[in-house]
Design a protein around this motif. Structure first.
Motif, mmCIF file in Angstrom:
data_model
loop_
_atom_site.group_PDB
_atom_site.id
_atom_site.type_symbol
_atom_site.label_atom_id
_atom_site.label_comp_id
_atom_site.label_asym_id
_atom_site.label_seq_id
_atom_site.Cartn_x
_atom_site.Cartn_y
_atom_site.Cartn_z
ATOM 1 N N PHE A 77 0.848 -1.197 0.000
ATOM 2 C CA PHE A 77 0.000 0.000 0.000
ATOM 3 C C PHE A 77 0.882 1.245 0.000
ATOM 4 O O PHE A 77 0.499 2.296 -0.520
ATOM 5 C CB PHE A 77 -0.944 0.014 1.208
ATOM 6 N N GLY A 78 2.062 1.136 0.582
ATOM 7 C CA GLY A 78 2.991 2.256 0.617
ATOM 8 C C GLY A 78 3.435 2.714 -0.766
ATOM 9 O O GLY A 78 3.934 3.842 -0.911
ATOM 10 N N LEU A 79 3.259 1.874 -1.788
ATOM 11 C CA LEU A 79 3.588 2.300 -3.148
ATOM 12 C C LEU A 79 2.739 3.497 -3.558
ATOM 13 O O LEU A 79 3.159 4.308 -4.394
ATOM 14 C CB LEU A 79 3.365 1.143 -4.127
ATOM 15 N N ALA A 80 1.547 3.613 -2.972
ATOM 16 C CA ALA A 80 0.654 4.708 -3.340
ATOM 17 C C ALA A 80 1.292 6.060 -3.051
ATOM 18 O O ALA A 80 1.280 6.964 -3.903
ATOM 19 C CB ALA A 80 -0.671 4.570 -2.597
ATOM 20 N N SER A 81 1.855 6.220 -1.863
ATOM 21 C CA SER A 81 2.454 7.512 -1.520
ATOM 22 C C SER A 81 3.734 7.769 -2.310
ATOM 23 O O SER A 81 4.059 8.910 -2.641
ATOM 24 C CB SER A 81 2.735 7.598 -0.018
ATOM 25 N N VAL A 82 4.467 6.704 -2.643
ATOM 26 C CA VAL A 82 5.691 6.861 -3.438
ATOM 27 C C VAL A 82 5.338 7.310 -4.854
ATOM 28 O O VAL A 82 5.921 8.262 -5.403
ATOM 29 C CB VAL A 82 6.489 5.543 -3.482
ATOM 30 N N ILE A 83 4.365 6.637 -5.450
ATOM 31 C CA ILE A 83 4.000 6.924 -6.839
ATOM 32 C C ILE A 83 3.267 8.252 -6.978
ATOM 33 O O ILE A 83 3.503 9.012 -7.925
ATOM 34 C CB ILE A 83 3.150 5.765 -7.403
ATOM 35 N N LEU A 84 2.392 8.565 -6.017
ATOM 36 C CA LEU A 84 1.576 9.766 -6.144
ATOM 37 C C LEU A 84 2.257 11.023 -5.617
ATOM 38 O O LEU A 84 2.044 12.109 -6.147
ATOM 39 C CB LEU A 84 0.235 9.560 -5.425
ATOM 40 N N ALA A 249 -5.556 7.107 -10.099
ATOM 41 C CA ALA A 249 -5.126 8.287 -9.352
ATOM 42 C C ALA A 249 -3.865 8.884 -9.958
ATOM 43 O O ALA A 249 -3.704 10.117 -10.013
ATOM 44 C CB ALA A 249 -4.894 7.922 -7.889
ATOM 45 N N ARG A 250 -2.977 8.025 -10.439
ATOM 46 C CA ARG A 250 -1.713 8.512 -11.009
ATOM 47 C C ARG A 250 -1.956 9.343 -12.260
ATOM 48 O O ARG A 250 -1.253 10.352 -12.495
ATOM 49 C CB ARG A 250 -0.798 7.320 -11.344
ATOM 50 N N VAL A 251 -2.934 8.970 -13.060
ATOM 51 C CA VAL A 251 -3.209 9.728 -14.291
ATOM 52 C C VAL A 251 -4.222 10.834 -14.061
ATOM 53 O O VAL A 251 -4.607 11.544 -15.003
ATOM 54 C CB VAL A 251 -3.677 8.787 -15.429
ATOM 55 N N GLY A 252 -4.683 10.980 -12.809
ATOM 56 C CA GLY A 252 -5.559 12.089 -12.467
ATOM 57 C C GLY A 252 -7.034 11.849 -12.653
ATOM 58 O O GLY A 252 -7.851 12.772 -12.504
ATOM 59 N N ILE A 253 -7.430 10.612 -12.955
ATOM 60 C CA ILE A 253 -8.853 10.314 -13.152
ATOM 61 C C ILE A 253 -9.573 10.162 -11.820
ATOM 62 O O ILE A 253 -10.706 10.622 -11.649
ATOM 63 C CB ILE A 253 -9.023 9.040 -14.006
ATOM 64 N N LYS A 254 -8.927 9.532 -10.839
ATOM 65 C CA LYS A 254 -9.541 9.312 -9.536
ATOM 66 C C LYS A 254 -8.927 10.269 -8.524
ATOM 67 O O LYS A 254 -7.700 10.395 -8.434
ATOM 68 C CB LYS A 254 -9.354 7.863 -9.079
ATOM 69 N N LYS A 255 -9.783 10.965 -7.774
ATOM 70 C CA LYS A 255 -9.328 11.942 -6.778
ATOM 71 C C LYS A 255 -9.695 11.467 -5.390
ATOM 72 O O LYS A 255 -10.699 10.793 -5.184
ATOM 73 C CB LYS A 255 -9.984 13.298 -7.029
ATOM 74 N N TYR A 256 -8.853 11.828 -4.411
ATOM 75 C CA TYR A 256 -9.090 11.475 -3.025
ATOM 76 C C TYR A 256 -9.011 12.736 -2.163
ATOM 77 O O TYR A 256 -8.157 13.593 -2.390
ATOM 78 C CB TYR A 256 -8.034 10.478 -2.524
#
Length: 260
Positions: A77-84, A249-256
């Motif tokens: 799950f930590g990949l999310a913060s690294v990638i984003l 999320a990386r391509v900007g389609i999904k926002k949090y």
């Protein structure tokens, strides 16, 4: 009329101790910084599987989003913060949390309560606690095995915990039942910490062989666990959902929203 003292609130991670990722604020410090003070705080963990399951379970999602300390279970799950955002997270996995607090309780001659699992498993856990941590007082309660607890079930569980007044309550009811239970009933517990640690119960009781420390260090414990329990494969679609959402999320389609 004298001013009333403000009600005590549980300790919780501050925004500067957390890293934001995909709608969750993940605790990014060592678990040794988590205080053992009343009122009760919750410790939950997040992984790609729990993220995926939480997309279909609002109470589970709230249990993690509103956890006082949401820890990174594994690293994926930590990949999310690294990638984003280019930020890393500190992993604090279930066994890390369990053994850390058991050692702290040994030092302080504290009290631990195991809630969940069968009477036989709990007996093994208590016996091992007496051997490994002789200065820790231990008690346990085996709730009924059912999909949903009644109000009477919950009252009995809370009464058992509060009669013992532990410092730490470990929950081993399987996910997401244990996470939701801690979230819903924390405010009624006379304890400092309630932590969901799941599979640690069977490992500590000796029902399943403990995963060697090497596999945890290289973040492949999930593979050994799956080999040991192939039924876990049915959870893997939730991992795929996490990576799909991460890509969106990386391509900007999904926002949090920011949870800080």
């Amino acid at each position: 009329m004298a001013d009333m003292e403000p009600a005590a609130v549980p300790d919780r991670a501050s925004p500067d101790q957390c890293v934001e990722a995909m709608g969750y604020a993940v605790y990014n410090e060592d678990v040794s910084l988590i205080p053992l003070r009343r009122p009760c705080s919750t410790i939950q963990t997040i992984s790609p599987i729990s993220y995926g399951n939480a997309t279909r379970d609002e109470t589970y999602r709230k249990a993690m989003q509103q956890a006082d300390y949401l820890c990174l279970d594994g690293v994926y799950f930590g990949l999310a913060s690294v990638i984003l955002d280019g930020k890393t997270m500190k992993p604090n996995q279930g066994p890390d949390i369990f053994y850390h607090f058991m050692e702290r309780l040994q030092e302080t001659k504290g009290r631990v309560f195991f809630l969940g699992a069968s009477p036989a498993t709990l007996k093994k856990m208590e016996e091992r606690t007496h051997r490994d941590y002789p200065d820790v007082e231990v008690a346990s309660y085996s709730p009924p095995f059912k999909p949903e607890f009644t109000a009477e079930d919950n009252d009995a569980m809370i009464a058992a915990v509060n009669a013992f007044k532990p410092d730490v309550v470990f929950l081993g009811m399987t996910a997401p039942k244990q996470e939701k239970w801690g979230y819903l009933h924390r405010d009624r517990l006379d304890a400092s910490i309630v932590a969901a640690v799941g599979g640690v119960f069977d490992w500590y009781a000796g029902n399943r062989k403990e995963i060697h420390e090497f596999w945890w260090k290289i973040y492949m414990a999930w593979l050994i666990r799956t080999i040991d329990r192939p039924e876990l494969l049915k959870r893997y679609p939730q991992i795929a959902l996490f990576f799909w959402h991460l890509m969106l999320a990386r391509v900007g389609i999904k926002k949090y929203p920011n949870k800080g």
